[in-house]
Design an enzyme around this catalytic site. Structure first.
Site, mmCIF file in Angstrom:
data_model
loop_
_atom_site.group_PDB
_atom_site.id
_atom_site.type_symbol
_atom_site.label_atom_id
_atom_site.label_comp_id
_atom_site.label_asym_id
_atom_site.label_seq_id
_atom_site.Cartn_x
_atom_site.Cartn_y
_atom_site.Cartn_z
ATOM 1 N N SER A 280 -15.770 -24.924 -100.082
ATOM 2 C CA SER A 280 -16.059 -26.082 -100.937
ATOM 3 C C SER A 280 -15.726 -27.416 -100.298
ATOM 4 C CB SER A 280 -15.293 -25.957 -102.261
ATOM 5 O OG SER A 280 -13.897 -25.838 -102.025
ATOM 6 N N ASP B 256 -9.990 -32.997 -108.534
ATOM 7 C CA ASP B 256 -9.602 -31.987 -109.512
ATOM 8 C C ASP B 256 -8.288 -31.375 -109.039
ATOM 9 O OD1 ASP B 256 -10.340 -30.193 -107.477
ATOM 10 O OD2 ASP B 256 -12.244 -29.669 -108.411
ATOM 11 N N HIS C 140 -9.402 -30.150 -105.032
ATOM 12 C CA HIS C 140 -10.208 -30.875 -104.039
ATOM 13 C C HIS C 140 -9.896 -32.371 -104.002
ATOM 14 C CE1 HIS C 140 -12.489 -27.292 -105.405
ATOM 15 N NE2 HIS C 140 -12.679 -27.133 -104.104
#
Length: 361
Positions: free
Chosen positions: A45, A336, A339
């Site tokens: 990610s 978040d 990340h």
């Protein structure tokens, strides 16, 4: 698929413009002329701009508030409020402002010429890690690169295709999910591997990954180490260490893995003729930002911007129904609970570019 003389001419004009763009002077201690044709990214990610939008998985970030600070406030699938570090690196290389996902059916010809991302959020080097949330394993990303190479060759011919791939930079970052989602969370791998053995297992896959891309024509590689994964708000929350600091067992695993990766990179330099490969350390630069947020203009690194910032990540827990998402993400190191924010990515991307990517130019 063939192409007319006219379309070939257009493609080659675009190709030449790409190389001219990549030759722009890059600001640094000295101006450097970069000979880079494209940027390809692989991993999880941290570098996935939205490939997971096109596969059946819940590991997505394609709804608001993700992307609230991106171009037109669009939620692209990036696990961030805006751009990723590799978007900033692409811009510093003079290629383009954002790196698109390979699986996007709307990819333009110019996008194919100047680089795409094959990364998939939630994945790892270990296939079992990818199975946890039904995403694309790292070695499967190489298979997609083979598809990319075939499309590129069909577009510009074998000679130009080989040139683009040879002069491109390949960046790869994965491994955190292997430890956090797999080894420390599920019983299977721990029943068969010690931490050190699992590190060896992952690094052997990493080497196979690089060797596969090398055989496909790649020559310039940036191999990222692990960040201080015990410092992300989610792990600190789960361990009850929001006030006492990072989860040291995770950080120690990251440091041990990184030490072995550095040795692995040195061996690859001697084994693969013509390769340019650098170990990219993001552990200490990230740790400095987390431990000293005010030094970089942030207000907090112990929680993210979305919701409480302690457990929210992905569209299931970070969405428009999530209460109290912050109004100014630039004050936060994390977007978040896992990340970084666009601003944090911008800082680390420039550090990586100056210290490591410049060695590949």
């Amino acid at each position: 698929m063939g192409y007319t003389n006219g379309s070939l001419y257009v493609s080659l004009v675009m190709l030449c413009s790409t190389f001219v763009s990549a030759g722009k002077a890059i600001e640094g201690k000295d101006s450097v002329k970069a000979k880079v044709s494209a940027l390809f990214t692989f991993g999880d990610s941290i570098v996935d701009p939205g490939n997971n939008n096109f596969i059946p998985t819940l590991a997505r970030a394609n709804t608001p508030p993700y992307g609230q600070d991106f171009i037109d406030g669009k939620a692209t699938g990036r696990f961030c409020n805006g751009k990723l570090s590799t978007d900033f690196i692409s811009a510093e290389l003079g290629l383009k402002d954002t790196v698109p996902p390979f699986l996007d059916p709307k990819l333009s010809t110019q996008d194919l010429l100047t680089g795409v991302s094959f990364a998939s959020a939630g994945t790892g080097f270990d296939n079992l890690t990818a199975e946890v949330v039904s995403v694309i394993p790292v070695l499967k990303q190489v298979e997609y690169f083979k598809e990319y190479k075939a499309r590129l060759t069909d577009l510009v011919g074998e000679e130009n295709s080989s040139y683009i791939i040879r002069e491109a930079i390949f960046l790869s970052i994965a491994g955190s999910n292997d430890f956090l989602e797999n080894y420390y969370s599920l019983p299977n791998r721990r029943a068969h591997f010690s931490v050190e053995q699992y590190e060896d297992f992952l690094l052997n896959i990493y080497v196979t990954f690089i060797e596969d891309l090398y055989r496909l024509g790649g020559r310039k590689f940036g191999m990222y180490g692990l960040p201080p994964m015990g410092c992300v708000p989610l792990e600190r929350s789960l361990y009850g260490q929001l006030s006492s600091g990072c989860v040291e067992i995770y950080n120690q695993a990251a440091l041990s893995y990184n030490a072995q990766l550095m040795s692995t990179v040195s061996k690859l330099k001697t084994r693969l003729p013509g390769i340019k490969v650098v170990y990219v350390d993001i552990y200490y630069s990230s740790l400095d930002i987390i431990e000293n947020p005010s030094k970089y203009g942030f207000e907090t690194s112990s929680r993210g911007c979305c919701g409480t910032g302690l457990v929210e990540t992905g569209i299931i827990t970070c969405n428009l129904k999530t209460p109290v998402t912050c109004s100014d993400s630039d004050k936060f190191v994390f977007w978040d609970s896992v990340h970084p924010t666009q601003r944090a990515y911008q800082i680390t991307a420039h550090q990586v570019f100056v210290k490591y990517i410049s060695k590949l130019l």
